[in-house]
Design an enzyme around this catalytic site. Structure first.
Site, PDB file in Angstrom:
ATOM      1  N   CYS A   1       0.839  -1.200   0.000  1.00  0.00           N
ATOM      2  CA  CYS A   1       0.000   0.000   0.000  1.00  0.00           C
ATOM      3  C   CYS A   1       0.883   1.263   0.000  1.00  0.00           C
ATOM      4  CB  CYS A   1      -0.979  -0.017   1.182  1.00  0.00           C
ATOM      5  SG  CYS A   1      -0.412   0.758   2.700  1.00  0.00           S
TER       6      CYS A   1
ATOM      7  N   CYS B   1       2.726   1.993   3.225  1.00  0.00           N
ATOM      8  CA  CYS B   1       3.854   1.056   3.417  1.00  0.00           C
ATOM      9  C   CYS B   1       5.026   1.495   2.545  1.00  0.00           C
ATOM     10  CB  CYS B   1       3.433  -0.375   3.093  1.00  0.00           C
ATOM     11  SG  CYS B   1       2.461  -1.157   4.396  1.00  0.00           S
TER      12      CYS B   1
ATOM     13  N   ASP C   1       0.723  15.616   5.377  1.00  0.00           N
ATOM     14  CA  ASP C   1      -0.284  15.204   4.401  1.00  0.00           C
ATOM     15  C   ASP C   1      -0.037  15.946   3.090  1.00  0.00           C
ATOM     16  OD1 ASP C   1      -3.442  13.929   4.708  1.00  0.00           O
ATOM     17  OD2 ASP C   1      -2.985  15.161   2.958  1.00  0.00           O
TER      18      ASP C   1
ATOM     19  N   HIS D   1       1.810  -2.680   8.709  1.00  0.00           N
ATOM     20  CA  HIS D   1       0.517  -2.442   8.068  1.00  0.00           C
ATOM     21  C   HIS D   1      -0.645  -2.961   8.914  1.00  0.00           C
ATOM     22  CE1 HIS D   1      -2.200  -1.786   4.628  1.00  0.00           C
ATOM     23  NE2 HIS D   1      -2.856  -2.814   5.135  1.00  0.00           N
TER      24      HIS D   1
ATOM     25  N   ASN E   1     -10.534   8.279  10.198  1.00  0.00           N
ATOM     26  CA  ASN E   1     -11.627   7.817   9.352  1.00  0.00           C
ATOM     27  C   ASN E   1     -11.544   6.291   9.314  1.00  0.00           C
ATOM     28  OD1 ASN E   1     -12.317  10.505   8.783  1.00  0.00           O
ATOM     29  ND2 ASN E   1     -10.891  10.578   7.061  1.00  0.00           N
TER      30      ASN E   1
ATOM     31  N   HIS F   1      -4.551   1.938   5.259  1.00  0.00           N
ATOM     32  CA  HIS F   1      -3.461   1.705   6.225  1.00  0.00           C
ATOM     33  C   HIS F   1      -3.758   2.684   7.346  1.00  0.00           C
ATOM     34  CE1 HIS F   1       1.155   1.079   6.925  1.00  0.00           C
ATOM     35  NE2 HIS F   1       0.691   1.781   7.958  1.00  0.00           N
TER      36      HIS F   1
ATOM     37  N   HIS G   1      -4.253   5.422   9.840  1.00  0.00           N
ATOM     38  CA  HIS G   1      -3.569   6.706  10.004  1.00  0.00           C
ATOM     39  C   HIS G   1      -4.409   7.642  10.858  1.00  0.00           C
ATOM     40  CE1 HIS G   1      -5.923   6.763   6.265  1.00  0.00           C
ATOM     41  NE2 HIS G   1      -6.171   8.038   6.505  1.00  0.00           N
TER      42      HIS G   1
ATOM     43  N   HIS H   1      -5.046  11.530  11.535  1.00  0.00           N
ATOM     44  CA  HIS H   1      -4.853  12.898  11.044  1.00  0.00           C
ATOM     45  C   HIS H   1      -4.598  13.786  12.263  1.00  0.00           C
ATOM     46  CE1 HIS H   1      -6.620  12.287   6.924  1.00  0.00           C
ATOM     47  NE2 HIS H   1      -7.245  11.308   7.536  1.00  0.00           N
TER      48      HIS H   1
HETATM   49  P1  5GP Z   1      -8.243   9.258   4.562  1.00  0.00           P
HETATM   50  O1  5GP Z   1      -9.288   9.904   3.707  1.00  0.00           O
HETATM   51  O2  5GP Z   1      -7.911   7.853   4.094  1.00  0.00           O
HETATM   52  O3  5GP Z   1      -8.570   9.306   6.033  1.00  0.00           O
HETATM   53  O4  5GP Z   1      -6.956  10.138   4.422  1.00  0.00           O
HETATM   54  C1  5GP Z   1      -5.926   9.850   3.534  1.00  0.00           C
HETATM   55  C2  5GP Z   1      -5.004  11.055   3.547  1.00  0.00           C
HETATM   56  O5  5GP Z   1      -3.790  10.677   2.950  1.00  0.00           O
HETATM   57  C3  5GP Z   1      -5.549  12.252   2.753  1.00  0.00           C
HETATM   58  O6  5GP Z   1      -5.617  13.374   3.621  1.00  0.00           O
HETATM   59  C4  5GP Z   1      -4.536  12.422   1.620  1.00  0.00           C
HETATM   60  O7  5GP Z   1      -4.309  13.775   1.307  1.00  0.00           O
HETATM   61  C5  5GP Z   1      -3.299  11.736   2.163  1.00  0.00           C
HETATM   62  N1  5GP Z   1      -2.447  11.123   1.169  1.00  0.00           N
HETATM   63  C6  5GP Z   1      -2.831  10.265   0.175  1.00  0.00           C
HETATM   64  N2  5GP Z   1      -1.775   9.859  -0.542  1.00  0.00           N
HETATM   65  C7  5GP Z   1      -0.683  10.458   0.010  1.00  0.00           C
HETATM   66  C8  5GP Z   1       0.716  10.416  -0.294  1.00  0.00           C
HETATM   67  O8  5GP Z   1       1.187   9.752  -1.220  1.00  0.00           O
HETATM   68  N3  5GP Z   1       1.536  11.160   0.487  1.00  0.00           N
HETATM   69  C9  5GP Z   1       1.065  11.898   1.532  1.00  0.00           C
HETATM   70  N4  5GP Z   1       1.958  12.592   2.232  1.00  0.00           N
HETATM   71  N5  5GP Z   1      -0.236  11.958   1.850  1.00  0.00           N
HETATM   72  C10 5GP Z   1      -1.106  11.247   1.106  1.00  0.00           C
HETATM   73 ZN    ZN Z   2       0.312  -0.357   4.396  1.00  0.00          ZN
END
Ligand code: 5GP
Ligand code: ZN
Length: 103
Positions: free
Chosen positions: A2, A5, A28, A44, A81, A92, A94, A96
């Site tokens: 992912c 990862c 982000d 992961h 989320n 994966h 996370h 925020h």
């Molecule tokens: P989710 O909507 O899954 O809770 O949040 C995913 C977050 O990951 C989003 O805020 C998005 O901007 C961030 N994000 C997605 N791909 C990447 C990436 O390749 N690098 C970084 N730094 N952030 C990412």
């Molecule tokens: Zn992962």
């Protein structure tokens, strides 16, 4: 593998602000606040619901130390989320970390 990862394995670049043996914090790519960090476990795990409580306990200490180091300890929000229907796009776990203070 992912996308988060790949960040852990340094296969894709990220602006990393803190790292230890188990967790990593990075900026982000699409910030929703002046400071928008993501904190993830290096191992992961798909989402909050599927993660061992022990990991959640440890990540709390990591986030507290991160907030202190970056001087935002009195001014941040944590958002998780959990699941696609709740807006989770990256499968994966996370956290925020959002602050209206710059780091
Ligand atoms: P989710 O909507 O899954 O809770 O949040 C995913 C977050 O990951 C989003 O805020 C998005 O901007 C961030 N994000 C997605 N791909 C990447 C990436 O390749 N690098 C970084 N730094 N952030 C990412
Ligand atoms: Zn992962």
């Amino acid at each position: 593998m992912c996308i988060f990862c790949s960040i852990v394995n340094k296969k894709i670049p990220a602006n990393i602000v803190k790292e230890d043996e188990e967790f990593i914090a990075f900026k982000d790519i699409n910030p929703k606040a002046k400071t928008h960090l993501l904190v993830i476990p290096k191992v992961h795990s798909e989402n909050f619901q599927m993660t061992e409580p022990e990991t959640i306990a440890k990540v709390s200490s990591f986030i507290q130390a991160l907030a202190k180091e970056k001087n935002i300890e009195n001014n941040y929000k944590i958002q998780i989320n959990n699941g696609e229907k709740a807006g989770q796009e990256v499968m994966h776990l996370h956290f925020h970390i959002l602050s209206n203070e710059a780091i």
